[in-house]
Each structure stands twice: as structure tokens, then as C-alpha cells.
Write a protein that holds these residues in place. Structure first.
Motif, mmCIF file in Angstrom:
data_model
loop_
_atom_site.group_PDB
_atom_site.id
_atom_site.type_symbol
_atom_site.label_atom_id
_atom_site.label_comp_id
_atom_site.label_asym_id
_atom_site.label_seq_id
_atom_site.Cartn_x
_atom_site.Cartn_y
_atom_site.Cartn_z
ATOM 1 N N PRO A 135 -27.854 -6.996 -57.608
ATOM 2 C CA PRO A 135 -26.593 -7.346 -57.382
ATOM 3 C C PRO A 135 -26.450 -7.875 -56.044
ATOM 4 N N LEU A 136 -25.262 -8.241 -55.561
ATOM 5 C CA LEU A 136 -25.089 -9.057 -54.345
ATOM 6 C C LEU A 136 -25.282 -8.219 -53.114
ATOM 7 N N GLU A 137 -25.032 -6.865 -53.257
ATOM 8 C CA GLU A 137 -25.119 -6.101 -51.994
ATOM 9 C C GLU A 137 -26.826 -5.957 -51.480
ATOM 10 N N SER A 138 -27.497 -6.487 -52.457
ATOM 11 C CA SER A 138 -28.817 -6.187 -52.229
ATOM 12 C C SER A 138 -29.450 -7.375 -51.935
ATOM 13 N N ALA A 139 -28.848 -8.736 -51.629
ATOM 14 C CA ALA A 139 -29.267 -9.935 -51.638
ATOM 15 C C ALA A 139 -30.475 -10.093 -50.587
ATOM 16 N N ASP A 140 -31.274 -10.606 -50.879
ATOM 17 C CA ASP A 140 -32.595 -10.804 -50.260
ATOM 18 C C ASP A 140 -32.492 -12.209 -49.371
ATOM 19 N N LEU A 227 -27.103 -3.555 -42.022
ATOM 20 C CA LEU A 227 -27.674 -4.553 -40.841
ATOM 21 C C LEU A 227 -29.457 -4.429 -41.075
ATOM 22 N N ARG A 228 -29.931 -5.469 -41.148
ATOM 23 C CA ARG A 228 -31.564 -5.669 -41.588
ATOM 24 C C ARG A 228 -32.077 -6.436 -40.317
ATOM 25 N N ILE A 229 -33.344 -6.007 -39.910
ATOM 26 C CA ILE A 229 -34.139 -6.746 -39.016
ATOM 27 C C ILE A 229 -35.643 -6.845 -39.648
ATOM 28 N N ASN A 230 -36.083 -8.164 -39.539
ATOM 29 C CA ASN A 230 -37.390 -7.922 -40.187
ATOM 30 C C ASN A 230 -38.515 -9.032 -39.412
ATOM 31 N N SER A 240 -55.687 -21.881 -37.473
ATOM 32 C CA SER A 240 -56.301 -21.372 -36.283
ATOM 33 C C SER A 240 -55.701 -20.353 -35.566
ATOM 34 N N GLY A 241 -54.220 -20.319 -35.923
ATOM 35 C CA GLY A 241 -53.509 -19.134 -35.287
ATOM 36 C C GLY A 241 -52.796 -18.269 -36.294
ATOM 37 N N LEU A 242 -51.502 -17.869 -35.993
ATOM 38 C CA LEU A 242 -50.946 -16.977 -36.882
ATOM 39 C C LEU A 242 -49.311 -17.687 -36.762
ATOM 40 N N ARG A 243 -48.972 -17.381 -38.189
ATOM 41 C CA ARG A 243 -47.522 -18.058 -38.427
ATOM 42 C C ARG A 243 -46.509 -16.782 -38.439
ATOM 43 N N TRP A 244 -45.524 -16.708 -37.727
ATOM 44 C CA TRP A 244 -44.503 -15.616 -37.509
ATOM 45 C C TRP A 244 -43.238 -15.953 -37.805
ATOM 46 N N LYS A 245 -42.334 -14.956 -38.221
ATOM 47 C CA LYS A 245 -40.979 -15.186 -38.258
ATOM 48 C C LYS A 245 -39.935 -13.994 -38.033
ATOM 49 N N HIS A 246 -39.126 -14.062 -37.087
ATOM 50 C CA HIS A 246 -38.208 -12.910 -36.856
ATOM 51 C C HIS A 246 -36.794 -12.898 -37.497
ATOM 52 N N GLY A 247 -36.248 -12.088 -37.942
ATOM 53 C CA GLY A 247 -34.866 -12.382 -38.270
ATOM 54 C C GLY A 247 -33.918 -11.310 -38.306
ATOM 55 N N ALA A 248 -32.673 -11.315 -38.082
ATOM 56 C CA ALA A 248 -31.802 -10.347 -37.913
ATOM 57 C C ALA A 248 -30.343 -10.739 -39.065
ATOM 58 N N TYR A 249 -30.024 -9.706 -39.891
ATOM 59 C CA TYR A 249 -29.225 -10.246 -41.003
ATOM 60 C C TYR A 249 -28.127 -9.098 -40.901
ATOM 61 N N TYR A 250 -26.894 -9.672 -41.109
ATOM 62 C CA TYR A 250 -25.716 -8.452 -41.385
ATOM 63 C C TYR A 250 -25.115 -8.887 -42.676
ATOM 64 N N LEU A 251 -25.392 -8.125 -43.644
ATOM 65 C CA LEU A 251 -24.961 -8.214 -44.964
ATOM 66 C C LEU A 251 -23.699 -7.368 -45.205
ATOM 67 N N HIS A 252 -22.870 -8.026 -46.000
ATOM 68 C CA HIS A 252 -21.443 -7.518 -46.090
ATOM 69 C C HIS A 252 -21.009 -7.963 -47.635
ATOM 70 N N GLN A 253 -20.630 -6.781 -48.432
ATOM 71 C CA GLN A 253 -20.072 -6.828 -49.671
ATOM 72 C C GLN A 253 -18.649 -6.870 -49.679
ATOM 73 N N LEU A 254 -17.977 -7.946 -49.907
ATOM 74 C CA LEU A 254 -16.588 -8.343 -49.773
ATOM 75 C C LEU A 254 -15.800 -7.909 -51.038
ATOM 76 N N ASP A 255 -16.114 -8.037 -52.089
ATOM 77 C CA ASP A 255 -15.873 -7.345 -53.220
ATOM 78 C C ASP A 255 -16.801 -7.273 -54.285
ATOM 79 N N GLN A 256 -16.360 -6.988 -55.644
ATOM 80 C CA GLN A 256 -17.294 -7.071 -56.862
ATOM 81 C C GLN A 256 -18.017 -8.219 -57.039
ATOM 82 N N LYS A 257 -17.351 -9.495 -56.765
ATOM 83 C CA LYS A 257 -17.879 -10.702 -57.075
ATOM 84 C C LYS A 257 -18.259 -11.695 -55.689
#
Length: 329
Positions: A135-140, A227-230, A240-257
Motif C-alpha cells: 500500500p501507499l504507506e510503504s511506498a518504495d 522518516l527513512r535514511i538509506n 574501476s571505482g564504486l557507485r554510491w547513493k545517499h537518500g533521506a525520505y519523509y513519507l506521509h500517508q495523507l488518507d486512504q487514497k
């Protein structure tokens, strides 16, 4: 070719072995070793065209899965129902200096019951980590670091529990055969904090051996806010090197839809020929809502980017997407 395979029903066939029992018994009850494809679900004559389209796609994917699973049906066993899901997304993502950015995604997943629900067939033009989940509250909100390419794979789940998944996958991606093993482990405490570690090792025939590591921390502020940090890093014999990504996310369920996700991301390369490099910064706010039908979702995502190739010049844009979900079984 894959789209035709998904959207067009396979030839419905039935192979029944003759038995010594009477024809009357055969008419009353089909033999247990009869391998038949079940007909699609009937549709109403006055059905809305959107529902008719949904039934058509769902039935087509289901019938294709049933036809394929039938090859692995042991003699004397009854046909079980496979689980099929399909996801199709269309998007337009105009931004400064580039108004012709279109995004199309599809993903088809088939779970075969005669392998004790451990084997999945996955067809996609995108890694499964990039898709928004329900569901939306666990949106990736994660994006894979690899280039986008079509892939077809067979996934086998070795172990699955509430906090642990061990799986392997073999298939073809970008015209190259690959094999991957991934372990997903989650630790939870105080019902509000959780930490996930997801290492994976893969091997491509052309590119050689590689590995990826994803670390993620989630803090459940309340029932509707998280609040999600990965952090993810990937390396292989090809780079030859390493690829990286940082992210910070604020997820909020507004209503059922509806739900929203505010994102801050940075990605780049380290230990390569140029040393430590930041390819791009990104700030976005994604609003996702369900409308018209229960299986249709819309997204509006205004964003700002600062890419290295544009000398980190502020690049505004907006993404408009529509996504449909089709499932049966």
C-alpha cells in the motif's frame, strides 16, 4: 515480443488421456490428469471500457502463467491457481533544457504453485527496487544504481520469514546472462525503529563479478509518518571505482487514497579514475493518489536537480505519471 506475450492470450488447449472408465463418468467429472487451461473470467456486456481493459490484461497474464505452469504439472495432480501481477507505468518528466523526457515501465511477476510458491518468473524493463510498492504507506523510494534495461529472470526463494529473505535469481539483462544472490535482513526494536541490511552478489558473463550493499534505517514517527535514511554502494569488475547513493525520505500517508514523499538525494562515484565525484543532487516532492478505479494511481512530482554535467546549475522539472496494477490468482 514480451508485450505481445503478456497482452495476448495463449492458445487455450486441453490434453486429456483416454481412460478405461465409462464416458458417463468422464462427463460428470474430468479426470485428475487432465491438463486444461481455465477460461478467462466472463465480462459483463455493459461493463465500462476501463474495467474491460483491466479484465483483458489481467486474464491475459493469468492465462499465460497457467499455460506455462502446466508444463510442470505432475501426472495425476490437479491444476492449481498461479498468482500473477502486472504493473504498467507511463510518465512524462519535462525539465529545463529537456522537454522530451518520457518514462515507460512495466513489470510482470508470476508465482508458480507447483514449485511450492518458491519460484517466480519476472519480466521487467526495470529493477524491482525502482517500483513503487503498495500500500501507499510503504511506498518504495529507492532507485537502483544500475542502468535501465530489460530483464527476464527466474527467482527462487530459499528462505522467507518475517525479518529475513534469502533468494537467488538467474536470467538475462541487457543482452547479458546473469546470476544473483541477495540476502535481506531487518532488525526492529521499540516498534518505531528498524534497520535493514541487504547485501547481494551477482555475476554477468560479459561484465564479470560484482556486489551491492544497501543499508537503511526507518523511524516510524506515528501511524502515518515515517522518516527513512538509506545508503547504497555498488562495485564490479567492469568499473574501476564504486557507485554510491545517499537518500533521506519523509513519507506521509495523507488518507486512504493518497500519500506524499519528500526526497533529498545525492549520488556519485568514489575510488575511480576521477576520485570522489558527485554526479547529481536532487530534491523532490512526490504526491501519489488513487482515482477513477482502485487499480489506477497517479503521481505528480515537482523536483529540482543539480547535475554535474550542467555544472551543478539548478534544473527544475516535474514528473507526471499514471500507473495501472493488474492481478489475478
Amino acid at each position: 515480443m514480451l508485450i505481445l506475450f503478456v497482452l495476448i492470450n495463449p492458445i487455450e488447449w486441453c490434453v486429456a488421456q483416454e481412460s478405461d472408465s465409462s464416458k458417463q463418468e468422464q462427463q460428470q467429472k474430468p479426470p485428475a490428469d487432465q491438463d486444461c487451461i481455465k477460461p478467462p473470467l466472463p465480462t459483463q456486456k455493459n461493463e465500462h471500457w476501463m474495467e474491460s481493459f483491466h479484465h483483458t490484461v489481467s486474464n491475459s497474464v493469468y492465462q499465460s502463467a497457467l499455460w506455462f505452469d502446466n508444463f510442470f504439472l505432475e501426472e495425476g495432480l490437479e491444476q492449481e491457481t498461479p498468482k500473477t501481477t502486472a504493473r504498467i507505468r507511463l510518465g512524462w518528466e519535462p525539465k529545463a533544457r529537456d522537454w522530451a523526457e518520457f518514462d515507460t515501465r512495466f513489470r510482470v511477476k508470476v508465482r508458480l504453485p507447483h514449485f511450492k510458491d518458491r519460484v517466480d518468473l519476472i519480466f521487467s524493463d526495470d529493477d524491482d527496487n525502482t517500483q513503487s510498492s503498495l500500500p501507499l504507506e510503504s511506498a518504495d523510494t529507492r532507485k537502483d544504481l544500475e542502468d535501465e534495461s530489460f530483464s527476464a529472470a527466474v527467482r527462487y526463494t530459499h528462505r522467507r520469514s518475517k525479518n529475513r529473505i534469502l533468494e537467488s535469481r538467474i536470467g538475462i539483462s541487457g543482452g547479458d546472462i546473469f546470476f544473483r544472490v541477495k540476502h535481506n535482513r531487518r532488525f526492529t526494536w521499540n516498534e518505531k525503529n528498524s534497520f535493514k541490511i541487504e547485501p547481494s552478489v551477482y555475476y554477468f558473463l560479459d561484465d564479470g563479478l560484482g556486489a551491492k550493499l544497501l543499508l537503511e534505517y526507518d523511524y516510524q514517527m506515528n501511524k502515518k509518518t515515517q522518516l527513512r535514511i538509506n545508503y547504497s554502494v555498488r562495485g564490479s569488475a567492469e568499473y574501476s571505482g564504486l557507485r554510491w547513493k545517499h537518500g533521506a525520505y519523509y513519507l506521509h500517508q495523507l488518507d486512504q487514497k493518497s500519500a506524499s514523499i519528500t526526497t533529498i538525494q545525492a549520488e556519485g562515484e568514489r575510488n575511480g579514475e576521477r576520485g570522489f565525484v558527485i554526479d547529481k543532487y536532487r530534491l523532490s516532492h512526490r504526491y501519489r493518489f488513487n482515482a477513477l478505479r482502485s487499480w489506477i494511481f497517479f503521481e505528480i512530482e515537482p523536483f529540482l536537480e543539480w547535475p554535474e554535467k550542467e555544472n551543478y546549475t539548478t534544473t527544475p522539472g516535474i514528473a507526471l505519471r499514471i500507473e495501472g496494477f493488474f492481478s489475478r490468482g
